[in-house]
Design an enzyme around this catalytic site. Sequence first.
Site, mmCIF file in Angstrom:
data_model
loop_
_atom_site.group_PDB
_atom_site.id
_atom_site.type_symbol
_atom_site.label_atom_id
_atom_site.label_comp_id
_atom_site.label_asym_id
_atom_site.label_seq_id
_atom_site.Cartn_x
_atom_site.Cartn_y
_atom_site.Cartn_z
ATOM 1 N N ASP A 1 -6.865 -10.271 5.137
ATOM 2 C CA ASP A 1 -5.538 -10.326 4.517
ATOM 3 C C ASP A 1 -5.637 -10.555 3.006
ATOM 4 O O ASP A 1 -4.831 -10.018 2.237
ATOM 5 C CB ASP A 1 -4.706 -11.428 5.163
ATOM 6 C CG ASP A 1 -4.441 -11.150 6.636
ATOM 7 O OD1 ASP A 1 -4.431 -9.956 7.020
ATOM 8 O OD2 ASP A 1 -4.250 -12.114 7.405
ATOM 9 N N ASP B 1 0.884 -9.609 1.246
ATOM 10 C CA ASP B 1 0.453 -9.038 2.522
ATOM 11 C C ASP B 1 0.995 -9.922 3.636
ATOM 12 O O ASP B 1 0.672 -11.113 3.707
ATOM 13 C CB ASP B 1 -1.075 -8.962 2.601
ATOM 14 C CG ASP B 1 -1.549 -8.360 3.915
ATOM 15 O OD1 ASP B 1 -1.457 -7.130 4.062
ATOM 16 O OD2 ASP B 1 -1.990 -9.126 4.789
ATOM 17 N N GLU C 1 4.588 -4.030 1.263
ATOM 18 C CA GLU C 1 4.225 -2.867 2.057
ATOM 19 C C GLU C 1 5.446 -2.304 2.770
ATOM 20 O O GLU C 1 6.380 -3.039 3.119
ATOM 21 C CB GLU C 1 3.162 -3.237 3.087
ATOM 22 C CG GLU C 1 1.808 -3.570 2.496
ATOM 23 C CD GLU C 1 0.804 -3.905 3.579
ATOM 24 O OE1 GLU C 1 -0.126 -3.109 3.802
ATOM 25 O OE2 GLU C 1 0.949 -4.978 4.193
#
Length: 486
Positions: A406, A228, A324
């Site tokens: 996070d 992340d 992502e």
Amino acid sequence: MKKFEPRPGFVVQAFRFALDPNATQEQRLRSHCGAARAAFNWAVSWVVASWWQRRAEASYGIGEEGLTPWRSWSLPVLRKVFNEVKKTDPRFAGWWEENSKEAYSTGLANAAAAFDNYATSKRGKRKGKRVGMPRRKSKHNARLACRFTTGAIRVEPDRRHVTLPRLGAIRTHESTRKLERRIANGTARILSATVRFERGRWFVAFQVEIQRAADRTPTRLDVAAGVDLGVKCLAVIADSQGEVRFVPNPAHYDGALKHLKRLSRRVSRRQGPDRRTGQRPSRRWAVANAERNRVHHRVANLRADALHKLTTDITGKYGTVVVEDLNVAGMLRNRRLARKIADAGFAEIRRQVGYKTAWNGGRRIVADRWYPSSKTCSACGAVKAKLPLHVRVFRCDACDLVMDRDENAARNLAALATAETTGTGVAGDPGVQAPKPRGADRKTRTTTTRSRKATGGRAGGATLPHQRQQETRDRHQDTETQPALR
């Protein structure tokens, strides 16, 4: 043109080295890059001239059969015509023999690729932002670059010189040991070399077909990691075994911002260039601007070094890496965070993870852009309706989980690797199906596209005249035809 495919067990990799050319060699390097720019400008003008001619003839009432034929922008055609023109055209006749033929081929190949991208984007078959018609390059701000594909291209055995066509042996600022020993062992082969002037100095980048170790695998092949990315912490890495690691953001640009502000004030007090009035910069301005640029170059080098170390560590350790699909362009519209997001290099991290996992025998998984990694509870799978950006602690309303925002997102990303094989997607319970994200999280508003009606003013516009739309949509380059004008 067919894309190059490496041999089995080989990959295409780049090796870049800084150069230390002498005054004569630097002048010849600039001459080659200028020749590439001149060839590019000639190709653009030669192709577009037929577009304007056809438009003028059509305005006179001439039918389609009587119009000037389309000029092809394919690389073989451009090379053939340019080789005939360069001997008689006064723009090239006096100096074209001073440079290697590879310099002109570089410009022509770039022009052909630019026209292909424009045509593909015009037909709606190219992803991303619409590509406009190729334009001529100015010698004042064009990037200096030239590519060599044939001729004497080699790394010298002394590991301190490289040889390029028509340029001879050029000393390197650093040792070429990493590449030279692979070439000597027969595990690498140079395909091409590109010289470029950037960040205040010359570089040469070799495109090499190199053999990778067949038994090279990540140290934890059976472990999946979710990455992340963020601003405060550059990356939060959570693996499938429950370990979590926080990588702080180096923030190289923020660290140099105070120094850059002082240098920028110094530059603004000097007499700089003004292209409107023809005013040339003073010597003091050039010295101050060079000092400011050195700080920018150091920040860029530190950022690149940190990102490479991070991605090499991740791909060398975990067999599966989940990242992502971030909308970085949209994130940069946030004026409060744009500078920090640009300094972090989110897109570069994803790009490096992509090819380094392939090199190490791992696997990369890209989470859907609309996957609610931050809103989903990593323990029970409940999805929050809203989670503002300023809320940095995730609190689940269903199971009372309290966790760093996070870290929770990284655990959910790591669970996606399991979801691909077992159909689950919750980090805490592999047997529970992950809920689908709310439809409101996606862009559901009806948007209206801007009208692209034909307007006069320049060739190759975004929309074609009504009577020519169908023929241009079906026209391909192999028929040596071009798109119409607007």
